[in-house]
Scaffold this motif. Structure first.
Motif, PDB file in Angstrom:
ATOM      1  N   GLU A   1     -64.164 -78.349  24.385  1.00 47.64           N
ATOM      2  CA  GLU A   1     -64.313 -79.249  25.592  1.00 47.64           C
ATOM      3  C   GLU A   1     -63.370 -80.181  24.946  1.00 47.64           C
ATOM      4  OE1 GLU A   1     -66.363 -80.447  29.526  1.00 47.64           O
ATOM      5  OE2 GLU A   1     -66.044 -78.047  29.320  1.00 47.64           O
ATOM      6  N   ALA A   2     -64.393 -80.470  23.748  1.00 45.48           N
ATOM      7  CA  ALA A   2     -64.092 -82.082  23.098  1.00 45.48           C
ATOM      8  C   ALA A   2     -62.151 -82.798  22.560  1.00 45.48           C
ATOM      9  CB  ALA A   2     -64.946 -82.478  22.596  1.00 45.48           C
ATOM     10  N   LYS A   3     -61.859 -81.111  22.196  1.00 46.48           N
ATOM     11  CA  LYS A   3     -60.982 -81.705  21.451  1.00 46.48           C
ATOM     12  C   LYS A   3     -59.863 -80.136  21.953  1.00 46.48           C
ATOM     13  CE  LYS A   3     -62.073 -84.448  17.862  1.00 46.48           C
ATOM     14  NZ  LYS A   3     -61.153 -85.472  18.170  1.00 46.48           N
ATOM     15  N   PRO A   4     -59.485 -80.154  22.850  1.00 44.44           N
ATOM     16  CA  PRO A   4     -58.910 -79.131  23.738  1.00 44.44           C
ATOM     17  C   PRO A   4     -57.249 -78.790  22.950  1.00 44.44           C
ATOM     18  CG  PRO A   4     -58.341 -81.461  25.239  1.00 44.44           C
ATOM     19  CD  PRO A   4     -59.436 -81.652  23.698  1.00 44.44           C
ATOM     20  N   GLU A   5     -57.041 -79.452  21.741  1.00 42.80           N
ATOM     21  CA  GLU A   5     -55.580 -79.061  21.635  1.00 42.80           C
ATOM     22  C   GLU A   5     -55.899 -78.939  19.616  1.00 42.80           C
ATOM     23  OE1 GLU A   5     -52.615 -81.584  22.253  1.00 42.80           O
ATOM     24  OE2 GLU A   5     -52.586 -81.071  24.344  1.00 42.80           O
ATOM     25  N   GLY A   6     -57.545 -78.795  19.260  1.00 43.78           N
ATOM     26  CA  GLY A   6     -58.205 -79.114  17.454  1.00 43.78           C
ATOM     27  C   GLY A   6     -58.509 -80.296  17.214  1.00 43.78           C
ATOM     28  N   THR A   7     -59.065 -79.917  15.729  1.00 50.17           N
ATOM     29  CA  THR A   7     -59.062 -80.765  15.638  1.00 50.17           C
ATOM     30  C   THR A   7     -57.863 -80.455  14.249  1.00 50.17           C
ATOM     31  OG1 THR A   7     -61.302 -80.755  16.418  1.00 50.17           O
ATOM     32  CG2 THR A   7     -61.334 -81.097  14.661  1.00 50.17           C
ATOM     33  N   PRO A   8     -57.555 -81.390  13.520  1.00 54.00           N
ATOM     34  CA  PRO A   8     -56.808 -81.175  12.079  1.00 54.00           C
ATOM     35  C   PRO A   8     -57.580 -81.974  11.083  1.00 54.00           C
ATOM     36  CG  PRO A   8     -55.237 -82.536  13.545  1.00 54.00           C
ATOM     37  CD  PRO A   8     -56.437 -82.189  14.514  1.00 54.00           C
ATOM     38  N   THR A   9     -58.703 -83.170  11.954  1.00 55.00           N
ATOM     39  CA  THR A   9     -59.504 -83.693  10.366  1.00 55.00           C
ATOM     40  C   THR A   9     -60.924 -83.567  11.103  1.00 55.00           C
ATOM     41  OG1 THR A   9     -57.445 -85.012  10.407  1.00 55.00           O
ATOM     42  CG2 THR A   9     -59.672 -85.829   9.363  1.00 55.00           C
ATOM     43  N   MET A  10     -61.192 -82.979  10.294  1.00 54.80           N
ATOM     44  CA  MET A  10     -63.631 -82.997  10.496  1.00 54.80           C
ATOM     45  C   MET A  10     -63.485 -84.526  10.434  1.00 54.80           C
ATOM     46  SD  MET A  10     -64.204 -80.292  12.153  1.00 54.80           S
ATOM     47  CE  MET A  10     -65.456 -79.309  11.435  1.00 54.80           C
ATOM     48  N   HIS A  11     -64.984 -84.741  10.588  1.00 55.45           N
ATOM     49  CA  HIS A  11     -65.826 -85.512  10.592  1.00 55.45           C
ATOM     50  C   HIS A  11     -65.455 -87.238  10.641  1.00 55.45           C
ATOM     51  CE1 HIS A  11     -68.091 -82.322   8.946  1.00 55.45           C
ATOM     52  NE2 HIS A  11     -66.743 -81.796   8.181  1.00 55.45           N
ATOM     53  N   LEU A  12     -64.157 -86.977  11.598  1.00 56.72           N
ATOM     54  CA  LEU A  12     -63.649 -88.652  11.928  1.00 56.72           C
ATOM     55  C   LEU A  12     -64.660 -89.640  12.222  1.00 56.72           C
ATOM     56  CD1 LEU A  12     -60.706 -86.980  13.900  1.00 56.72           C
ATOM     57  CD2 LEU A  12     -60.532 -88.970  11.702  1.00 56.72           C
ATOM     58  N   ASP A  13     -65.427 -89.416  13.503  1.00 56.98           N
ATOM     59  CA  ASP A  13     -66.791 -90.548  13.413  1.00 56.98           C
ATOM     60  C   ASP A  13     -68.405 -90.545  13.024  1.00 56.98           C
ATOM     61  OD1 ASP A  13     -64.441 -91.893  15.271  1.00 56.98           O
ATOM     62  OD2 ASP A  13     -65.123 -90.192  17.052  1.00 56.98           O
ATOM     63  N   GLY A  14     -67.992 -89.014  12.904  1.00 55.82           N
ATOM     64  CA  GLY A  14     -69.719 -88.319  12.101  1.00 55.82           C
ATOM     65  C   GLY A  14     -69.708 -87.634  11.231  1.00 55.82           C
ATOM     66  N   PHE A  15     -70.712 -86.570  11.108  1.00 56.60           N
ATOM     67  CA  PHE A  15     -70.245 -85.308  10.718  1.00 56.60           C
ATOM     68  C   PHE A  15     -70.988 -84.580  11.405  1.00 56.60           C
ATOM     69  CE2 PHE A  15     -70.529 -88.112   6.475  1.00 56.60           C
ATOM     70  CZ  PHE A  15     -70.114 -87.480   6.144  1.00 56.60           C
ATOM     71  N   VAL A  16     -70.411 -82.614  10.537  1.00 55.31           N
ATOM     72  CA  VAL A  16     -70.531 -81.962  13.043  1.00 55.31           C
ATOM     73  C   VAL A  16     -72.862 -82.355  12.587  1.00 55.31           C
ATOM     74  CG1 VAL A  16     -71.271 -79.915  12.600  1.00 55.31           C
ATOM     75  CG2 VAL A  16     -69.236 -80.837  11.851  1.00 55.31           C
ATOM     76  N   ARG A  17     -73.305 -82.218  11.183  1.00 57.53           N
ATOM     77  CA  ARG A  17     -75.007 -82.064  11.203  1.00 57.53           C
ATOM     78  C   ARG A  17     -75.712 -83.743  11.313  1.00 57.53           C
ATOM     79  NH1 ARG A  17     -77.849 -83.874   7.432  1.00 57.53           N
ATOM     80  NH2 ARG A  17     -78.951 -82.526   7.449  1.00 57.53           N
ATOM     81  N   GLY A  18     -74.112 -84.716  11.695  1.00 56.61           N
ATOM     82  CA  GLY A  18     -75.175 -85.923  12.810  1.00 56.61           C
ATOM     83  C   GLY A  18     -74.912 -87.112  11.261  1.00 56.61           C
TER      84      GLY A  18
END
Length: 956
Positions: free
Chosen positions: A782-799
């Motif tokens: 829902e947050a990225k309905p078309e997928g995520t080419p680049t990870m960790h743009l604004d923060g890491f998955v773990r915070g």
């Protein structure tokens, strides 16, 4: 279904963000600045005739067919090399242009054989098309003059220009008589592939395309990627399959089933016969390029070795007998049920495959959890990239690459650690080489001098030729330089990472014991080289790290992955284009098999089985109770089998007897089991110890999805009906139902619906979305309905990113007087993994046996010459193979591949493994090398056993 024809815009697309509007034949068209007039015309729907131009390579302007008139300019410039300007007015069709184009085409045709009706390219020839497009009807020039294609000139003398066909390559022919010297093949080899194997030699009528130094294509440096064949506008370079079968009638877009790049292809068919695989330009992983495996090595799908009927036997010393599907499934189910009744639920398990689709691997792990009622599921990622899962999970919060492959185009410095992209991931390797030719800098950390260290037009700024087993020491030394010289990005660390952990890490890494000087004797790498590499990575702009099995397949594989993540966080090289930490996955669906919950401690989406809320999702979905105890890993299964507590195994698409370490231990474990079910295409090495064989289906015969190394979910589409009768997911469902389940899937799209409903990172993934977008990269929710080419743009998955100490701990595998050399292993371009597929194609022309690379100094000490039979011995076992004396390896290091079961290289590797994940330490084995008369006794015994194990009773 029809043949998919892709539009060729003539020149590459401009990436400029500034737009320009021009007028073409009365129509306004707006395009990015830097676009050619030819491409702009095509964007307006107006095709300008062309021969030397194609959008896969830069404009060349040699054919003079694409001439246009531009208001206010003199002459008739080539539209391919002329860039648009605001307000430009272009005319593509005037009497003057028509006359010029016909004259140009007349010259081409006068120097070309007019055998169109019998030419294999008839109907797929741009020269033929352009002759029609310019309205050429007559050729005024004499046909008996000098030209490229007639063996004798008008006076009966041998024409010096004539050259015979080159049919040396197993997959395509080169006919110089049909060459129009447009240079498209040469430019494709240079610009797209980066091999520089082709050139134009001679002048005038003597000019022609030449491979290497006037060698045959097979003997030259050509890597058979097919870029030249794809670029050729005539029948000069032509697939032999097209010559034999004819032009294709329909095509289906699907995804390659070889390495983790995940190239998209058009499978072009004539009836139910595959004519050729053509790289798909809209494929976002490969952008229209390919390698020899994906382009040509699909013949295994129709190979005579394929087993198409189920088979069973009561014991492994008996011959196989063919049975019906019902009988085979009933036999397997009865065996597995009986084992669980006698030895308990935990006595059986499964191994999923990285060569099967997401949907298929999902069902196999579901089989063990919902039907066998245990968590004994593992995958081949255990023996390749399980340290990636642990290391990146601990530091970033998710176990996957951070970028897409396009990101490399924005990199300024690339660090390649323990990977050989030009052999293992060749399409990405070509993209990387292109970026290096554009000026990016390269650091290679590898015991071996790979092609990336130095090849045409590229050279690494630093090659850290470390001693195998010292990865952690080198990576920590790099971090030591960055920290002690103040090269770290404090602002990024303050904002994005856990500060207390960073300070603790600084205290650790600043210790003089971690300096390049302190570890130089250990690693064998000069301290100044390490310092230079660290400074370049930290100061050089966008820094990207790509790593492979040379990082993970060590006793400290997880520690090295953590160290790599530390480097990226130290320098702020995360969360934007051109940077990141990117594991290069070895097999086509390693990423996907991990995503789907194939590990014994994780449900799909990397969620631990101990978490009750996660188990609850699947318990409601499946209507079963799921154990909260992690199951057995592959090494644990084999150990338990030898001990007598693990008795049944279902293996889908994996050949653990050839691919896993310490072959004798694997064989002992399999031999101790009461029911081994092998589900595969061929009677592989593991099937020597199997009791049930269930025929598998190839990627051409199924629907589903693969997830590549950049987290890209690509559709796999059925090209032909399964030759065995069932796709692999159907076979797993049949087995589950024979065990008492009631699965009712009728299409893989329904399995994906279940995956999306239960796995957060796949929440928005549907087949409809994949049809619309072509592919998407997870997380897709829902947050990225078309997928995520680049990870960790604004923060890491773990915070917050987490720095972790990386103490170097030497492997228990040591060299000494008895075993003074270190063996490391890897892959070669033409072969794939255990070779089950590629060995059954013409790729064997390039690599018909595994060889041992040994340095000239080490060879001379042992009296070994190039091509000699040698014996390779370790504490675990011995095998024989031929020597390749080369300085690609350092003194004290030897190297081999593991593609051929006659070598069975893993008989010498040990059972040492990564401290966190049990990933085997393939890359560090103490060995001795000596002259040999041929194969060892063990090899001969092994091959005799394999032959007995593959006997099939004659049908009644």
């Amino acid at each position: 279904m029809t043949l998919i024809k892709e539009t060729d815009y003539g020149t590459p697309q401009s990436t400029s963000e500034k737009n320009v509007t021009i007028n073409v034949d009365g129509f306004d068209v707006t395009v990015p600045e830097g676009t050619s007039v030819m491409r702009a015309s095509m964007e307006a729907g107006i095709q300008v005739p062309k021969l030397c131009a194609t959008d896969m390579v830069d404009a060349f302007g040699s054919c003079r067919l694409c001439l246009v008139e531009i208001e206010g300019r003199r002459g008739t410039p080539a539209s391919c090399t002329t860039l648009v300007e605001e307000g430009m007015k272009v005319r593509t069709q005037t009497d003057r242009l028509k006359g010029l184009r016909r004259g140009v085409m007349e010259l081409y045709i006068s120097d070309h054989p007019l055998d169109c009706l019998t030419c294999a390219a008839n109907g797929d020839c741009e020269l033929q098309d352009m002759a029609g497009a310019v309205g050429l009807r007559d050729v005024r020039y004499e046909a008996d003059g000098q030209n490229h294609f007639k063996m004798r000139d008008g006076g009966g003398e041998v024409n010096a220009c004539w050259k015979p066909k080159d049919e040396s390559n197993p997959y395509f022919t080169y006919d110089p008589a049909k060459c129009i010297v447009c240079s498209r093949c040469v430019r494709a080899c240079e610009e797209v592939q980066g091999t520089f194997a082709l050139t134009i030699t001679g002048r005038g009528f003597d000019s022609r395309v030449t491979a290497g130094m006037s060698e045959s294509f097979l003997d030259s440096e050509c890597v058979s990627c097919g870029a030249c064949v794809q670029a050729c506008p005539t029948g000069t370079l032509q697939e032999k399959s097209v010559i034999d079968i004819g032009q294709p009638e329909r095509s289906v877009v699907t995804t390659c089933a070889y390495c983790g790049v995940g190239c998209s292809f058009k499978a072009e068919m004539r009836g139910d016969e595959l004519v050729r695989m053509v790289p798909y330009k809209d494929g976002k992983a490969n952008r229209g390029h390919s390698c020899v495996k994906g382009r040509f090595a699909y013949g295994y799908a129709a190979h005579q070795d394929r087993i198409l009927n189920p088979m069973v036997r009561d014991s492994i010393d008996q011959p196989w007998r063919e049975v019906s599907w019902d009988e085979a499934l009933s036999f397997a189910a009865t065996k597995m049920k009986g084992i669980q009744q006698q030895y308990g639920k935990e006595a059986v398990g499964v191994i999923t495959s990285s060569r099967c689709t997401n949907e298929e691997t999902y069902l196999v792990q579901k089989l063990t959890r919902a039907v066998f009622e245990n968590n004994n599921t593992d995958t081949c990622a255990r023996v390749c990239h399980s340290p990636t899962g642990y290391g990146l999970g601990q530091t970033f919060g998710t176990s996957a690459g951070t970028q897409d492959f396009d990101s490399v185009e924005h990199s300024d410095v690339v660090m390649v650690i323990g990977a050989n992209p030009t052999d293992g991931h060749p399409v990405f390797g070509s993209r990387l080489k292109k970026r290096l030719r554009q000026g990016a800098k390269l650091i290679v950390i590898d015991p071996r001098r790979t092609d990336l260290v130095k090849s045409p037009h590229i050279k690494a700024s630093h090659h850290l030729a470390l001693r195998p087993g010292t990865n952690v020491a080198i990576v920590t030394a790099l971090a030591h330089v960055i920290v002690t010289e103040g090269l770290f990005d404090e602002a990024f660390i303050q904002e994005r990472c856990e500060w207390d952990e960073f300070q603790d890490y600084v205290e650790f890494v600043s210790d003089p014991a971690n300096s390049p000087e302190a570890v130089e004797l250990l690693t064998g790498v000069p301290a100044e080289e390490v310092r230079g590499a660290a400074r370049l990575y930290a100061r050089g702009g966008n820094g990207a790290i790509y790593y492979g099995l040379g990082v993970t397949e060590h006793s400290q594989g997880s520690t090295t992955v953590i160290g790599i993540a530390n480097l990226a966080m130290l320098t702020g090289n995360i969360g934007k284009k051109g940077v990141g930490v990117n594991p290069l996955r070895g097999q086509n669906n390693v990423q996907g098999s991990c995503d789907m919950g194939s590990f014994p401690h994780e449900l799909p989406g990397y969620r631990h089985v101990k978490n009750a809320d996660v188990r609850d999702i699947y318990e409601k979905q499946w209507g079963v109770t799921i154990s909260d105890e992690p199951g057995l890993r592959i090494p644990n299964m084999l150990d338990a089998a030898v001990e007598g507590t693990f008795k049944g195994l279902y293996v889908q698409g994996e050949d653990i007897l050839q691919s896993d370490p310490d072959t004798k231990h694997v064989a002992a474990g399999l031999a101790a089991m009461e029911c081994v079910i092998v589900h595969d295409l061929f009677l592989n090495e593991t099937a020597n110890y199997a009791h049930v064989f269930l025929p598998g289906s190839t990627f051409l015969e199924k629907d589903g999805t693969f997830t590549n190394a950049e987290r890209r979910i690509n559709r796999v589409r059925k090209v032909m009906a399964p030759r065995n009768g069932y796709a692999d997911w159907e076979v797993t469902q049949l087995l589950a139902n024979a065990m008492g389940a009631n699965w009712t899937y009728t299409h893989p799209s329904q399995i994906m619906e279940e995956i999306a409903a239960t796995t957060p990172s796949f929440a928005n993934v549907t087949y409809d979305l994949l049809e619309e977008k072509g592919s998407v990269q997870w997380p897709c929710n829902e947050a990225k309905p078309e997928g995520t080419p680049t990870m960790h743009l604004d923060g890491f998955v773990r915070g917050k990113g987490r720095f972790i100490r990386t103490d170097y701990v030497a492997t228990d595998e040591r060299t000494g007087p008895r075993f003074p050399l270190l063996l490391t292993t890897g892959r070669i371009l033409s072969q794939y993994n255990v070779g089950a597929q590629t060995r059954r194609t013409d790729n064997v022309v390039w690599h018909e046996e595994d060889l041992l690379e040994i340095h000239p100094h080490d060879a001379e000490l042992r009296g070994i010459k190039d091509g000699d039979w040698i014996k390779l011995m370790s504490r675990s076992g011995e095998t024989s193979l031929r020597a390749n004396v080369t300085d690609r390896v350092s003194t004290g290091v030897v190297y081999t591949t593991f593609h051929h079961p006659t070598t069975q290289a893993n008989v010498v590797t040990t059972d040492y493994s990564d401290w966190a994940t049990n990933c085997p330490e393939y890359k560090v084995t103490a060995v001795q090398v000596s002259l040999s008369n041929g194969q060892t006794d063990w090899q001969e015994e092994y091959q005799e056993h394999a032959a007995r194990s593959r006997r099939i009773e004659a049908a009644e």
